[in-house]
Design a protein around this motif. Structure first.
Motif, PDB file in Angstrom:
ATOM      1  N   VAL A   2       0.775  -1.076  -0.017  1.00  0.00           N
ATOM      2  CA  VAL A   2       0.246   0.031  -0.092  1.00  0.00           C
ATOM      3  C   VAL A   2       0.811   1.290  -0.101  1.00  0.00           C
ATOM      4  O   VAL A   2       1.488   1.682   0.877  1.00  0.00           O
ATOM      5  N   HIS A   3       0.786   1.819  -1.356  1.00  0.00           N
ATOM      6  CA  HIS A   3       1.663   3.091  -1.248  1.00  0.00           C
ATOM      7  C   HIS A   3       0.839   4.639  -1.263  1.00  0.00           C
ATOM      8  O   HIS A   3       1.418   5.488  -1.081  1.00  0.00           O
ATOM      9  N   CYS A   4      -0.260   4.273  -1.517  1.00  0.00           N
ATOM     10  CA  CYS A   4      -1.250   5.392  -1.759  1.00  0.00           C
ATOM     11  C   CYS A   4      -2.528   5.389  -0.969  1.00  0.00           C
ATOM     12  O   CYS A   4      -3.299   4.272  -0.795  1.00  0.00           O
ATOM     13  N   LEU A   5      -2.977   6.473  -0.076  1.00  0.00           N
ATOM     14  CA  LEU A   5      -4.289   6.518   0.368  1.00  0.00           C
ATOM     15  C   LEU A   5      -4.806   7.814  -0.118  1.00  0.00           C
ATOM     16  O   LEU A   5      -4.080   9.046  -0.247  1.00  0.00           O
ATOM     17  N   LYS A   6      -6.139   7.669  -0.663  1.00  0.00           N
ATOM     18  CA  LYS A   6      -7.008   8.934  -1.253  1.00  0.00           C
ATOM     19  C   LYS A   6      -6.160   9.576  -2.032  1.00  0.00           C
ATOM     20  O   LYS A   6      -6.309  10.736  -2.353  1.00  0.00           O
ATOM     21  N   ASN A   7      -5.468   8.666  -3.151  1.00  0.00           N
ATOM     22  CA  ASN A   7      -4.916   8.941  -4.154  1.00  0.00           C
ATOM     23  C   ASN A   7      -3.605   9.619  -3.930  1.00  0.00           C
ATOM     24  O   ASN A   7      -3.297  10.650  -4.935  1.00  0.00           O
ATOM     25  N   ILE A   8      -3.169   9.668  -2.674  1.00  0.00           N
ATOM     26  CA  ILE A   8      -1.770  10.421  -2.221  1.00  0.00           C
ATOM     27  C   ILE A   8      -0.824   9.292  -1.926  1.00  0.00           C
ATOM     28  O   ILE A   8      -1.261   8.548  -1.247  1.00  0.00           O
ATOM     29  N   SER A   9       0.188   9.481  -2.727  1.00  0.00           N
ATOM     30  CA  SER A   9       1.464   8.564  -2.331  1.00  0.00           C
ATOM     31  C   SER A   9       1.954   8.868  -1.119  1.00  0.00           C
ATOM     32  O   SER A   9       2.756   9.782  -0.811  1.00  0.00           O
ATOM     33  N   ILE A  10       1.635   7.974   0.010  1.00  0.00           N
ATOM     34  CA  ILE A  10       2.238   8.264   1.349  1.00  0.00           C
ATOM     35  C   ILE A  10       3.514   7.838   1.639  1.00  0.00           C
ATOM     36  O   ILE A  10       4.252   7.959   2.515  1.00  0.00           O
ATOM     37  N   SER A  11       3.988   7.079   0.355  1.00  0.00           N
ATOM     38  CA  SER A  11       5.537   6.548   0.263  1.00  0.00           C
ATOM     39  C   SER A  11       6.428   7.472  -0.253  1.00  0.00           C
ATOM     40  O   SER A  11       7.591   7.163  -0.445  1.00  0.00           O
ATOM     41  N   ASP A  12       6.088   8.680  -0.767  1.00  0.00           N
ATOM     42  CA  ASP A  12       6.905   9.495  -1.497  1.00  0.00           C
ATOM     43  C   ASP A  12       7.068  10.755  -0.618  1.00  0.00           C
ATOM     44  O   ASP A  12       6.114  11.334  -0.256  1.00  0.00           O
ATOM     45  N   LYS A  13       8.331  11.241  -0.255  1.00  0.00           N
ATOM     46  CA  LYS A  13       8.757  12.215   0.732  1.00  0.00           C
ATOM     47  C   LYS A  13       7.999  13.463   0.268  1.00  0.00           C
ATOM     48  O   LYS A  13       7.751  14.352   0.929  1.00  0.00           O
ATOM     49  N   ASN A  14       7.700  13.615  -1.206  1.00  0.00           N
ATOM     50  CA  ASN A  14       7.263  15.167  -1.528  1.00  0.00           C
ATOM     51  C   ASN A  14       5.782  14.853  -1.738  1.00  0.00           C
ATOM     52  O   ASN A  14       5.055  15.961  -1.685  1.00  0.00           O
ATOM     53  N   GLU A  15       5.167  13.675  -1.746  1.00  0.00           N
ATOM     54  CA  GLU A  15       3.773  13.647  -2.022  1.00  0.00           C
ATOM     55  C   GLU A  15       2.973  13.382  -0.508  1.00  0.00           C
ATOM     56  O   GLU A  15       1.857  13.801  -0.153  1.00  0.00           O
ATOM     57  N   ALA A  16       3.641  12.699   0.286  1.00  0.00           N
ATOM     58  CA  ALA A  16       3.155  12.525   1.573  1.00  0.00           C
ATOM     59  C   ALA A  16       2.816  13.524   2.877  1.00  0.00           C
ATOM     60  O   ALA A  16       1.794  13.428   3.263  1.00  0.00           O
ATOM     61  N   PRO A  17       3.507  14.790   2.734  1.00  0.00           N
ATOM     62  CA  PRO A  17       3.216  15.674   3.737  1.00  0.00           C
ATOM     63  C   PRO A  17       1.668  16.100   3.671  1.00  0.00           C
ATOM     64  O   PRO A  17       0.975  16.247   4.807  1.00  0.00           O
ATOM     65  N   PRO A  18       1.075  16.416   2.292  1.00  0.00           N
ATOM     66  CA  PRO A  18      -0.335  16.926   2.363  1.00  0.00           C
ATOM     67  C   PRO A  18      -1.354  16.131   2.934  1.00  0.00           C
ATOM     68  O   PRO A  18      -2.247  16.339   3.768  1.00  0.00           O
ATOM     69  N   TYR A  19      -1.056  14.513   2.857  1.00  0.00           N
ATOM     70  CA  TYR A  19      -1.864  13.633   3.435  1.00  0.00           C
ATOM     71  C   TYR A  19      -1.658  13.456   4.943  1.00  0.00           C
ATOM     72  O   TYR A  19      -2.663  13.856   5.820  1.00  0.00           O
ATOM     73  N   PHE A  20      -0.613  13.426   5.361  1.00  0.00           N
ATOM     74  CA  PHE A  20      -0.240  13.295   6.888  1.00  0.00           C
ATOM     75  C   PHE A  20      -0.493  14.757   7.685  1.00  0.00           C
ATOM     76  O   PHE A  20      -1.156  14.683   8.892  1.00  0.00           O
TER      77      PHE A  20
END
Length: 155
Positions: free
Chosen positions: A1-19
């Motif tokens: 599982v790399h993505c939640l709600k179409n956001i890559s939580i495994s990518d340091k650039n994409e993860a911040p908005p999700y968290f």
């Protein structure tokens, strides 16, 4: 599982908005609901990265992120056993200087105790110099449980 709600939580650039947007509990609900759905679909022989959220979540939630999940795995593990789906031990943290696996030893112990089969061990190498890092340590861990080989899907 790399993505939640179409956001890559495994990518340091994409993860911040999700968290930043979701609480630890909301993240855990999203993550474990998805793991459970995957365990039910029977399209896979093995599931990897059972705790991949810990790659960046502690940066936003602190150490409390490690306490939100243990009981949430019970339902997922029961489904994996029922559907004959194994899990992967991923040693990618070793290439970053870490000494644990995905999932962590704690979660692996819980999975093994629940009857989940270990279906693969892999270093998740993205370059030749990372190939095999941590694999010997993973097999040493498995040997401690009397597991000598990994198992294919039995169903």
């Amino acid at each position: 599982v790399h993505c939640l709600k179409n956001i890559s939580i495994s990518d340091k650039n994409e993860a911040p908005p999700y968290f930043k947007k979701y609480s630890p509990s909301e993240m855990a609900d999203d993550y474990f609901d998805l793991l459970y759905e995957i365990s039910q679909c029977r399209l896979f022989d093995s599931i990897g990265h059972l705790d991949y959220y810990i790659r960046y979540a502690p940066d936003y939630y602190g150490d409390k992120v490690f306490d939100i999940a243990p009981k949430r795995y019970d339902k997922v593990f029961e489904s994996l056993v029922k559907n004959g789906i194994g899990i992967e031990i991923n040693t990618s943290q070793f290439k970053r200087g870490g000494k644990d696996f995905h999932p962590s030893r704690k979660i692996l112990r819980q999975a093994i105790d629940a009857g989940v089969k270990i279906s693969s061990v892999g270093s998740d190498a993205h370059k030749p110099s990372d190939l095999g890092k941590g694999v010997a340590e993973a097999y040493e861990f498995l040997n401690g449980y009397g597991i000598r080989t990994v198992f294919p899907r039995l169903v």
